[in-house]
Design an enzyme around this catalytic site. Structure first.
Site, PDB file in Angstrom:
ATOM      1  N   LYS A  69       0.805  -1.233   0.000  1.00  7.26           N
ATOM      2  CA  LYS A  69       0.000   0.000   0.000  1.00  7.26           C
ATOM      3  C   LYS A  69       0.840   1.286   0.000  1.00  7.26           C
ATOM      4  O   LYS A  69       0.404   2.295  -0.533  1.00  7.26           O
ATOM      5  CB  LYS A  69      -0.951   0.007   1.207  1.00  7.26           C
ATOM      6  CG  LYS A  69      -2.081  -1.002   1.076  1.00  7.26           C
ATOM      7  CD  LYS A  69      -3.061  -0.896   2.218  1.00  7.26           C
ATOM      8  CE  LYS A  69      -4.155  -1.936   2.089  1.00  7.26           C
ATOM      9  NZ  LYS A  69      -5.180  -1.842   3.122  1.00  7.26           N
ATOM     10  N   GLY A 131      -1.829   0.982   8.977  1.00  2.63           N
ATOM     11  CA  GLY A 131      -2.395   1.483   7.731  1.00  2.63           C
ATOM     12  C   GLY A 131      -3.908   1.652   7.776  1.00  2.63           C
ATOM     13  O   GLY A 131      -4.440   2.690   7.349  1.00  2.63           O
ATOM     14  N   GLY A 246     -16.463  -5.628  10.179  1.00  2.01           N
ATOM     15  CA  GLY A 246     -15.498  -5.325   9.118  1.00  2.01           C
ATOM     16  C   GLY A 246     -15.976  -5.693   7.722  1.00  2.01           C
ATOM     17  O   GLY A 246     -15.397  -5.237   6.735  1.00  2.01           O
TER      18      GLY A 246
HETATM   19  P1  NDP Z   1      -0.664  -2.769  10.225  1.00  3.48           P
HETATM   20  O1  NDP Z   1       0.318  -3.889  10.329  1.00  3.48           O
HETATM   21  O2  NDP Z   1      -0.330  -1.549   9.451  1.00  3.48           O
HETATM   22  O3  NDP Z   1      -1.039  -2.265  11.738  1.00  3.48           O
HETATM   23  C1  NDP Z   1      -1.316  -3.193  12.756  1.00  3.48           C
HETATM   24  C2  NDP Z   1      -1.873  -2.449  13.975  1.00  3.48           C
HETATM   25  O4  NDP Z   1      -2.267  -3.439  14.943  1.00  3.48           O
HETATM   26  C3  NDP Z   1      -0.857  -1.557  14.667  1.00  3.48           C
HETATM   27  O5  NDP Z   1      -1.501  -0.458  15.243  1.00  3.48           O
HETATM   28  C4  NDP Z   1      -0.303  -2.505  15.762  1.00  3.48           C
HETATM   29  O6  NDP Z   1       0.224  -1.812  16.874  1.00  3.48           O
HETATM   30  C5  NDP Z   1      -1.579  -3.194  16.174  1.00  3.48           C
HETATM   31  N1  NDP Z   1      -1.346  -4.469  16.853  1.00  3.48           N
HETATM   32  C6  NDP Z   1      -0.904  -5.629  16.308  1.00  3.48           C
HETATM   33  N2  NDP Z   1      -0.855  -6.582  17.250  1.00  3.48           N
HETATM   34  C7  NDP Z   1      -1.263  -6.008  18.419  1.00  3.48           C
HETATM   35  C8  NDP Z   1      -1.451  -6.478  19.751  1.00  3.48           C
HETATM   36  N3  NDP Z   1      -1.181  -7.742  20.080  1.00  3.48           N
HETATM   37  N4  NDP Z   1      -1.909  -5.625  20.680  1.00  3.48           N
HETATM   38  C9  NDP Z   1      -2.195  -4.343  20.354  1.00  3.48           C
HETATM   39  N5  NDP Z   1      -2.040  -3.829  19.118  1.00  3.48           N
HETATM   40  C10 NDP Z   1      -1.587  -4.661  18.166  1.00  3.48           C
HETATM   41  O7  NDP Z   1      -2.009  -3.444   9.699  1.00  3.48           O
HETATM   42  P2  NDP Z   1      -3.251  -2.701   8.978  1.00  3.48           P
HETATM   43  O8  NDP Z   1      -3.529  -1.436   9.709  1.00  3.48           O
HETATM   44  O9  NDP Z   1      -3.033  -2.657   7.513  1.00  3.48           O
HETATM   45  O10 NDP Z   1      -4.431  -3.738   9.227  1.00  3.48           O
HETATM   46  C11 NDP Z   1      -5.025  -3.883  10.516  1.00  3.48           C
HETATM   47  C12 NDP Z   1      -6.247  -4.763  10.396  1.00  3.48           C
HETATM   48  O11 NDP Z   1      -7.263  -4.110   9.661  1.00  3.48           O
HETATM   49  C13 NDP Z   1      -5.962  -6.087   9.670  1.00  3.48           C
HETATM   50  O12 NDP Z   1      -6.468  -7.117  10.480  1.00  3.48           O
HETATM   51  C14 NDP Z   1      -6.760  -6.008   8.393  1.00  3.48           C
HETATM   52  O13 NDP Z   1      -7.328  -7.256   8.057  1.00  3.48           O
HETATM   53  C15 NDP Z   1      -7.869  -5.016   8.776  1.00  3.48           C
HETATM   54  N6  NDP Z   1      -8.343  -4.317   7.574  1.00  3.48           N
HETATM   55  C16 NDP Z   1      -9.658  -4.469   7.241  1.00  3.48           C
HETATM   56  C17 NDP Z   1     -10.156  -3.883   6.110  1.00  3.48           C
HETATM   57  C18 NDP Z   1     -11.598  -4.106   5.757  1.00  3.48           C
HETATM   58  O14 NDP Z   1     -11.990  -3.743   4.646  1.00  3.48           O
HETATM   59  N7  NDP Z   1     -12.418  -4.644   6.649  1.00  3.48           N
HETATM   60  C19 NDP Z   1      -9.334  -3.030   5.233  1.00  3.48           C
HETATM   61  C20 NDP Z   1      -7.971  -2.905   5.687  1.00  3.48           C
HETATM   62  C21 NDP Z   1      -7.509  -3.547   6.818  1.00  3.48           C
HETATM   63  P3  NDP Z   1       1.783  -1.357  16.931  1.00  3.48           P
HETATM   64  O15 NDP Z   1       1.868  -0.062  16.155  1.00  3.48           O
HETATM   65  O16 NDP Z   1       2.027  -1.194  18.365  1.00  3.48           O
HETATM   66  O17 NDP Z   1       2.573  -2.475  16.305  1.00  3.48           O
END
Ligand code: NDP
Length: 280
Positions: A69, A131, A246
């Site tokens: 992305k 993201g 979602g």
């Molecule tokens: P990223 O990898 O960019 O971000 C992940 C986020 O999750 C960060 O804020 C990270 O925190 C946090 N995180 C991960 N593990 C933990 C944990 N154990 N405890 C607390 N926070 C945690 O992923 P994306 O933002 O791209 O995607 C996130 C979700 O959104 C995915 O599951 C994806 O499937 C979903 N999504 C859904 C869409 C839809 O159309 N329904 C569209 C796009 C995404 P930290 O910064 O601390 O690592």
């Protein structure tokens, strides 16, 4: 007779578990559009070639998912307003010979949320700063949300998102550290889970939120689409909150993408029913 069909598709890695192709092709079929959507697994070191290929073959547009992305931006010609602020692209649109990067994740989320509540003037607690959270936060701010509290495990990413919102949008944003179980403050209107916690196969994972702090006036939304009924949403329903899953976000970002590519407003329900029939 025309045997040259308009092509669209997706570049991601991994790609096998992404149900977007089923949902988009169901919409094309329903509306009598003889278009194709190809789900392509593209490794990061092949992304540039994939975009050149799409250009060369006259693709009408394509989606980019994890991990492309941000990386795709350098191979495009222009960016739409929110993609520019978010710094990520999930939908590429061809206009003549120009490839324009858009971000429909956040707009899809806002449309899905609007079926439950109008975000204008509301206070939001947003979990996550990746993201998806960035896209959701920017579009909510542009839709008139008054205040966004960004709760994220990593302080650096959380503060970066709060700073971005304060600098580039009319909303007020604050970062709140996520240390231990988070209590949602009284007076919050909308709670949004935009981390990857709870995504298949970790379906029993639960974000560390004190669900007894959820009250019936709050709308609780989760960005996870697989499974749509996450542990958080189950807990929110048990607390009599309105919930948004979602699937709505996934469907609505697809509806906006198809509109960009074909100019047609497709039926969201056809796409949603297709996803439901897949029993994710
Ligand atoms: P990223 O990898 O960019 O971000 C992940 C986020 O999750 C960060 O804020 C990270 O925190 C946090 N995180 C991960 N593990 C933990 C944990 N154990 N405890 C607390 N926070 C945690 O992923 P994306 O933002 O791209 O995607 C996130 C979700 O959104 C995915 O599951 C994806 O499937 C979903 N999504 C859904 C869409 C839809 O159309 N329904 C569209 C796009 C995404 P930290 O910064 O601390 O690592």
């Amino acid at each position: 007779m025309n045997f040259l069909l308009p092509l669209t598709g997706s570049f991601a890695m991994p790609a096998a578990e992404n149900p977007t192709v089923a949902m988009i092709e169901a919409a094309y079929h329903h509306h009598g559009l003889d278009w194709r959507y190809l789900n392509c697994e593209v490794q990061p070191n092949h992304l540039e070639d994939a975009v050149r290929g799409a250009r060369a073959m006259g693709w009408r547009g394509f989606n980019c998912s994890i991990p492309h992305k941000v990386a795709v931006i350098e191979y495009l010609d222009e960016l739409g307003t929110s993609a520019e602020i978010i710094g990520a692209v999930n939908t590429v649109v061809r206009r003549g010979d120009t490839l324009i990067g858009e971000n429909t994740d956040g707009r899809g989320f806002v449309r899905a949320l609007q079926e439950a509540t109008d975000p204008a003037g509301k206070t939001v607690v947003l979990f996550g700063a990746g993201g998806a959270a960035r896209a959701v936060a920017v579009e909510l701010a542009l839709a008139g949300v008054a205040q966004i509290i960004v709760v994220n495990r990593s302080r650096v990413r959380g503060e970066e998102l709060a700073n971005l919102l304060n600098a580039k949008t009319p909303a007020r944003a604050d970062y709140a550290p996520w240390e231990g179980t988070f209590c949602v403050p009284e007076g919050t209107d909308i709670v949004i889970q935009a981390t990857s916690v709870g995504l298949f196969p970790d379906v029993d994972a639960m974000p560390d939120i004190d669900t007894s702090s959820l009250t019936p006036e709050m709308v609780v939304a989760d960005g996870i689409h697989n499974p749509p009924l996450t542990r958080l949403l189950k807990a929110a329903k048990a607390r009599d909150c309105k919930t948004v899953d979602g699937l709505g976000m996934l469907v609505q970002q697809g509806v906006i993408g198809i509109k960009y590519w074909t100019g047609i407003d497709v039926d969201a329900e056809v796409m949603k029913q297709t996803l439901i029939s897949l029993k994710l």
